[in-house]
Design an enzyme around this catalytic site. Structure first.
Site, short mmCIF file in Angstrom:
data_model
loop_
_atom_site.label_atom_id
_atom_site.label_comp_id
_atom_site.label_asym_id
_atom_site.label_seq_id
_atom_site.Cartn_x
_atom_site.Cartn_y
_atom_site.Cartn_z
N ASN A 1 26.72 -68.12 -90.93
CA ASN A 1 26.12 -69.20 -90.30
C ASN A 1 26.66 -70.40 -90.76
O ASN A 1 26.16 -71.49 -90.23
CB ASN A 1 24.65 -69.28 -89.89
CG ASN A 1 23.81 -69.64 -91.20
OD1 ASN A 1 24.32 -69.44 -92.25
ND2 ASN A 1 22.51 -70.17 -90.97
N TYR B 1 11.58 -70.89 -81.00
CA TYR B 1 10.81 -72.34 -81.20
C TYR B 1 10.97 -73.11 -79.90
O TYR B 1 10.56 -74.46 -79.86
CB TYR B 1 11.39 -72.88 -82.31
CG TYR B 1 12.82 -73.20 -82.34
CD1 TYR B 1 13.58 -74.04 -81.63
CD2 TYR B 1 13.88 -72.08 -83.05
CE1 TYR B 1 15.02 -74.04 -81.60
CE2 TYR B 1 15.08 -72.02 -83.01
CZ TYR B 1 15.75 -73.32 -82.15
OH TYR B 1 17.05 -73.19 -82.02
N LYS C 1 28.78 -65.41 -85.09
CA LYS C 1 28.41 -65.32 -86.46
C LYS C 1 29.23 -64.11 -87.24
O LYS C 1 29.51 -64.32 -88.49
CB LYS C 1 27.05 -65.00 -86.69
CG LYS C 1 26.25 -66.38 -86.08
CD LYS C 1 24.92 -66.01 -86.46
CE LYS C 1 24.12 -67.17 -86.31
NZ LYS C 1 22.48 -67.11 -86.70
N GLY D 1 21.40 -60.19 -84.53
CA GLY D 1 22.02 -60.87 -85.67
C GLY D 1 20.73 -61.39 -86.42
O GLY D 1 20.73 -61.46 -87.97
N ALA E 1 16.63 -55.99 -83.18
CA ALA E 1 17.71 -55.54 -84.10
C ALA E 1 18.96 -56.36 -83.92
O ALA E 1 20.25 -55.75 -84.14
CB ALA E 1 18.04 -53.91 -83.82
N THR F 1 27.27 -70.43 -84.61
CA THR F 1 26.01 -69.75 -84.17
C THR F 1 26.48 -68.83 -83.18
O THR F 1 27.69 -68.69 -83.01
CB THR F 1 24.85 -70.98 -83.42
OG1 THR F 1 23.79 -70.26 -83.18
CG2 THR F 1 25.53 -71.68 -82.42
N ASP G 1 20.32 -68.23 -92.89
CA ASP G 1 19.34 -67.71 -92.00
C ASP G 1 18.23 -67.02 -92.86
O ASP G 1 17.07 -67.09 -92.90
CB ASP G 1 19.80 -66.96 -91.19
CG ASP G 1 20.29 -67.77 -89.89
OD1 ASP G 1 20.05 -68.90 -89.68
OD2 ASP G 1 21.17 -67.09 -88.97
P1 NAP Z 1 20.83 -61.43 -80.51
O1 NAP Z 1 21.79 -61.13 -81.75
O2 NAP Z 1 21.25 -61.31 -78.94
O3 NAP Z 1 19.64 -60.30 -80.73
C1 NAP Z 1 18.49 -59.93 -79.87
C2 NAP Z 1 17.72 -58.74 -80.15
O4 NAP Z 1 16.75 -58.87 -79.36
C3 NAP Z 1 18.64 -57.47 -79.62
O5 NAP Z 1 18.16 -56.48 -80.65
C4 NAP Z 1 18.25 -57.29 -78.37
O6 NAP Z 1 18.15 -55.94 -78.23
C5 NAP Z 1 16.61 -57.52 -78.31
N1 NAP Z 1 16.23 -58.09 -76.94
C6 NAP Z 1 16.71 -58.98 -76.13
N2 NAP Z 1 16.14 -59.03 -75.07
C7 NAP Z 1 15.07 -58.06 -75.22
C8 NAP Z 1 13.97 -57.72 -74.37
N3 NAP Z 1 13.76 -58.09 -72.92
N4 NAP Z 1 13.29 -56.55 -74.89
C9 NAP Z 1 13.32 -56.18 -76.12
N5 NAP Z 1 14.29 -56.38 -76.83
C10 NAP Z 1 15.27 -57.30 -76.66
O7 NAP Z 1 20.09 -62.76 -81.03
P2 NAP Z 1 19.66 -63.45 -82.27
O8 NAP Z 1 20.88 -64.04 -82.60
O9 NAP Z 1 19.15 -62.42 -83.17
O10 NAP Z 1 18.47 -64.38 -81.67
C11 NAP Z 1 17.19 -63.61 -81.26
C12 NAP Z 1 16.33 -65.10 -81.07
O11 NAP Z 1 16.15 -65.70 -82.32
C13 NAP Z 1 16.80 -66.08 -80.13
O12 NAP Z 1 15.70 -66.47 -79.43
C14 NAP Z 1 17.22 -67.09 -81.20
O13 NAP Z 1 17.22 -68.41 -80.52
C15 NAP Z 1 16.39 -66.94 -82.26
N6 NAP Z 1 16.88 -67.46 -83.74
C16 NAP Z 1 16.07 -68.34 -84.21
C17 NAP Z 1 16.36 -68.92 -85.39
C18 NAP Z 1 15.70 -69.92 -86.13
O14 NAP Z 1 16.04 -70.58 -87.13
N7 NAP Z 1 14.27 -70.09 -85.95
C19 NAP Z 1 17.61 -68.24 -86.11
C20 NAP Z 1 18.41 -67.36 -85.29
C21 NAP Z 1 17.83 -66.59 -84.05
P3 NAP Z 1 19.79 -55.47 -77.34
O15 NAP Z 1 20.63 -55.28 -78.74
O16 NAP Z 1 19.22 -53.85 -76.86
O17 NAP Z 1 20.18 -56.25 -76.14
#
Ligand code: NAP
Length: 318
Positions: free
Chosen positions: A98, A259, A77, A147, A145, A73, A119
């Protein structure tokens, strides 16, 4: 002749931080449900380069059989790809791993490490459970945008959806768009993956509402919104990635990958506006079940896994 008893499976997850991970409870439930002996542990490894030696050690343990399977995670990744002998086509396409499983090495020495991504299929499997129209691909709006956006966008594109990615840093969304090009049949005039800045969202939603066939939004009606940003996640539970004064599009399904809390501010607001909505717990469970299946060859009960995280089954240690 009875087959020799298999030694217990040694499974786990690496990332940082891991203290609040639900994965140990999910996999303890899967082991209990299937009757497979084993354990699932947390292996916290800091962001590289600080965590490099620890990450390499875990890879060695996988190769020599001290570990049988590992989830990966944030923030590793992408970093683990360098240690894989092969990637599944999906992990290759998404550019993120993952789940690591092992294959016997052809040279007969240590095991070969295969990087997979569960995922994307986990997201689609859960979406189909909540949203009956999911099998009729239309237009989806993906917020973020990072992971997880990459996995969600590729899953939707492969299922035939048109996707618009709204990101505060559009260049990251453009990279996803560029990587998706090989997934999309090159149909002239049919832009299947579009990118906008998050600040253009109000304009785009209003145009979409006025003209569902507008070229801004693509040619199909908007029927799905997916939040892949962490906005609204504990402890910032009152925040939402959706602008306060922007009405939700009618008839869209809202899927929030967050979640924790179970009902995010975004999901609550969408439901108040009459939209059906779901959080990302189902995706988390589905991706875990797929990983467990890769490691053991046995499909666990996703219901048993769900009970372990929503009700705290007595056999699952806190
Ligand atoms: P990540 O790689 O850090 O990507 C987060 C994205 O959200 C980036 O594009 C980031 O923009 C944007 N962002 C962050 N803060 C923001 C804000 N205040 N306003 C607008 N955009 C914002 O994280 P990730 O791995 O994709 O995970 C994102 C969320 O999904 C987490 O809460 C994670 O727990 C959840 N998730 C859930 C599952 C599931 O199985 N349900 C699986 C994976 C992830 P920048 O690039 O500009 O920072």
């Amino acid at each position: 002749m009875t087959s020799p008893a298999r030694s217990p499976y040694a499974l786990g997850v690496t990332g940082y931080p891991l203290a609040h991970s639900l994965s140990p409870r999910l996999h303890a439930a899967a082991l209990h449900d299937t009757g497979i002996p084993g354990e699932y542990r947390l292996y916290p490894v800091q962001l590289l380069p600080a965590g490099q030696a620890d990450l390499e050690y875990l890879m060695t343990c996988l190769r020599d059989g001290r570990l049988d399977g590992l989830n990966i995670t944030i923030p590793h990744k992408q970093a683990v790809i360098a240690y894989m002998d092969a990637l599944t086509p999906l992990a290759q396409q998404i550019g993120a791993v993952n789940t690591i499983f092992r294959r016997e090495s052809h040279e007969g020495r240590d095991h070969a490490l295969i990087g997979d991504n569960t995922d994307a299929p986990g997201f689609m499997a859960d979406l189909h459970k909540h949203f009956s129209q999911a099998s009729i691909p239309q237009s989806a709006l993906v917020l973020g945008a990072g992971g997880s956006a990459r996995a969600v966008v590729y899953a939707l594109l492969m299922a035939g959806w048109q996707v618009t990615i709204a990101a505060r840093r559009p260049e990251k969304a453009v990279a996803i768009q560029a990587g998706s090009a090989s997934l999309i049949a090159p149909l002239p005039g049919d832009q299947r993956c579009t990118v906008i800045g998050l600040d253009s969202l109000p304009y785009m939603i209003r145009s979409w509402g006025n003209a569902p066939t507008s070229s801004v939004a693509g040619s199909k009606p908007l029927s799905l919104i997916v939040n892949t940003t962490p906005v609204g996640m504990f402890p910032d539970i009152d925040r939402s990635p959706w602008p306060d004064d922007l009405p939700f599009p009618e008839c869209a399904f809202m899927y929030d990958l967050v979640y924790n809390p179970m009902e995010t501010a975004l999901v609550r607001a969408a439901r108040s506006a009459g939209l059906p909505a779901a959080n990302g717990l189902g995706m988390l469970i589905e991706q875990a079940a797929l990983g467990f299946e890769r490691w053991t060859g046995v499909r666990p009960s996703v219901e048993a896994m769900r009970r372990a995280v929503v009700a705290g089954d007595p056999y699952v240690a806190g």
